[in-house]
Design a protein around this motif. Structure first.
Motif, PDB file in Angstrom:
ATOM      1  N   GLY A  34       0.824  -1.290   0.093  1.00  0.00           N
ATOM      2  CA  GLY A  34      -0.031  -0.051   0.099  1.00  0.00           C
ATOM      3  C   GLY A  34       0.928   1.213   0.041  1.00  0.00           C
ATOM      4  O   GLY A  34       1.966   1.251  -0.189  1.00  0.00           O
ATOM      5  N   VAL A  35       0.263   2.462   0.367  1.00  0.00           N
ATOM      6  CA  VAL A  35       0.977   3.580   0.321  1.00  0.00           C
ATOM      7  C   VAL A  35       0.753   4.307   1.779  1.00  0.00           C
ATOM      8  O   VAL A  35      -0.372   4.173   2.364  1.00  0.00           O
ATOM      9  CB  VAL A  35       0.127   4.607  -0.437  1.00  0.00           C
ATOM     10  CG1 VAL A  35       0.714   5.883  -0.577  1.00  0.00           C
ATOM     11  CG2 VAL A  35       0.146   3.927  -2.090  1.00  0.00           C
ATOM     12  N   VAL A  36       1.728   4.772   2.051  1.00  0.00           N
ATOM     13  CA  VAL A  36       1.836   5.126   3.695  1.00  0.00           C
ATOM     14  C   VAL A  36       0.922   6.444   3.677  1.00  0.00           C
ATOM     15  O   VAL A  36       1.054   7.570   2.854  1.00  0.00           O
ATOM     16  CB  VAL A  36       3.261   5.603   4.145  1.00  0.00           C
ATOM     17  CG1 VAL A  36       3.393   6.611   5.505  1.00  0.00           C
ATOM     18  CG2 VAL A  36       4.288   4.674   4.076  1.00  0.00           C
ATOM     19  N   GLU A  37      -0.013   6.489   4.758  1.00  0.00           N
ATOM     20  CA  GLU A  37      -0.791   7.697   4.798  1.00  0.00           C
ATOM     21  C   GLU A  37      -0.474   8.783   5.873  1.00  0.00           C
ATOM     22  O   GLU A  37      -0.559   9.833   5.743  1.00  0.00           O
ATOM     23  CB  GLU A  37      -2.201   7.002   5.109  1.00  0.00           C
ATOM     24  CG  GLU A  37      -3.406   8.115   5.485  1.00  0.00           C
ATOM     25  CD  GLU A  37      -3.865   8.470   3.957  1.00  0.00           C
ATOM     26  OE1 GLU A  37      -4.903   9.371   4.125  1.00  0.00           O
ATOM     27  OE2 GLU A  37      -3.464   7.792   3.049  1.00  0.00           O
ATOM     28  N   ALA A  38       0.135   8.073   7.020  1.00  0.00           N
ATOM     29  CA  ALA A  38       0.904   8.939   8.001  1.00  0.00           C
ATOM     30  C   ALA A  38       1.467   8.313   8.750  1.00  0.00           C
ATOM     31  O   ALA A  38       1.931   7.040   8.981  1.00  0.00           O
ATOM     32  CB  ALA A  38      -0.484   9.384   8.806  1.00  0.00           C
TER      33      ALA A  38
END
Length: 362
Positions: free
Chosen positions: A63-67
């Motif tokens: 996935g993609v880092v959100e925070a």
């Protein structure tokens, strides 16, 4: 967020709204792009391995880092990542001697009992995080030692497979067994992990790679991944068939199903001095029985946990193998499904006809 929750064991997954906490120190919040369905998840759904409920399952994801939380320096929002259940503490003896996949201090990467849970129902009831991951959900909150940053041009639905099945199969060949060029290899079970063991043996330079399965369709698929021979275990004793094919047994045999009988067959397929590597999860309470006299021929049997990985080193290397055409990942994806179809995905897995189903999130 929406997540697939296991409320009873055995049982089916239920799609529910689950709250995810904000990242604390050393924690990373990830927006999940894809999550593979692994046979390990099915073991827990069916009760072959115990776990606490309710729990959000899933562990093979990208996935993609959100925070990010305080003290996180390795990644930042927007980075693409693969997660791995081999979360490591970095300070125990196994970590410090280069064996983080069998870390003994990983509990230090979890929240303590006096802290709010990472996952909960909207009424505040805690929801257990599966293997420190829980990727059958729109978001994941994990310790920074459970992920690796990857190049952004790597397709995330295929990157997810590296999070478990690919790393487990390849690593068993490269790291655990250390297969040498020119050797002979047998792989029992041609599912996702077995296919990766087969292509790992091909990449390692094995001369002969024998795929063993009950389905002819799986044996044909195995040949696409590098198998030189196929043995249908339903057409006669697979040990005898391998012995006849090789004139005395293989250097390496890999068990990739998680069955007592298959582990015993892997040992039986060995030539003198050979090594059987057990990759599959044999159910709790079952014992493997071996003929003691065989050890006089210096035959060996060993376990492999998640391919004895050093995932922050191994996974980027596997991505490079894929990007330059040496590693097959596209062919592993049998179906792309939605989160709502997760139970259908596991039902299809039980037929044994698929390599991998992958949940793709919008």
């Amino acid at each position: 967020m929406r997540a697939a929750v296991l409320n009873t064991i055995p049982g089916e997954l239920e799609i529910e709204e689950v709250a995810v906490a904000s990242p604390g120190p050393h924690e990373v919040l990830i927006r999940v792009a894809a999550a593979g369905l692994c046979h390990s998840d099915l073991h827990f759904i069916e009760g072959k391995y115990p776990y606490m409920t309710p729990a959000v399952l899933g562990h093979e994801s990208a996935g993609v880092v959100e925070a990010v939380g305080d003290q996180v320096t390795y990644v930042q929002p927007g980075d693409h990542v693969i997660t791995c259940l081999s979360v490591y503490c970095g300070g125990c003896e196994n970590c410090l001697t280069g064996h983080p996949s069998i870390c003994t201090g990983a509990a230090a990467t979890e929240r303590t009992a006096d802290q709010p849970p990472r996952l909960s129902r909207n009424d505040g009831e805690p929801v257990h995080q599966f293997l420190k991951m829980s990727s059958f959900a729109e978001m994941m909150l994990i310790h920074e030692h459970g992920l690796v940053k990857i190049r952004e041009d790597m397709p995330l639905d295929r990157a997810a497979l590296i999070g478990c099945g690919v790393t487990t199969g390849l690593g068993a060949v490269f790291n655990t067994a250390k297969v040498e060029p020119g050797t002979t290899v047998a792989v029992i079970g041609c599912g996702g992990i077995g296919l990766n063991a087969i292509q790992g043996a091909r990449i390692a330079g094995a001369n002969r790679i024998i795929a063993v399965d009950m389905l002819d369709s799986k044996l044909e698929l195995a040949k696409e991944f590098g198998a030189t021979d196929g043995v249908n275990a339903g057409a006669g004793d697979p040990v005898q068939q391998v012995m006849e094919l090789t004139g005395g047994g293989v250097h390496h045999a890999f068990e990739a199903i998680g069955l007592k009988v298959a582990a015993e067959q892997a040992f039986g397929m060995l030539r003198a001095g050979g090594t059987a590597t057990i990759i599959g999860m044999i159910p709790v309470g079952q014992n493997v029985e071996l003929p003691g006299v065989a050890f006089l021929s210096e035959k060996k049997i060993q376990g492999s946990n998640m391919g004895s990985n050093r995932f922050r080193v191994d996974m980027p290397r596997y991505i490079e193998m894929y990007m330059d055409g040496r590693l097959k990942l596209d062919e592993l994806v049998s179906r792309r499904i939605t989160l709502d179809e997760v139970n259908d995905g596991f039902a299809a897995m039980k037929t044994g006809e698929l390599a991998r189903s992958v949940i793709v999130f919008d």
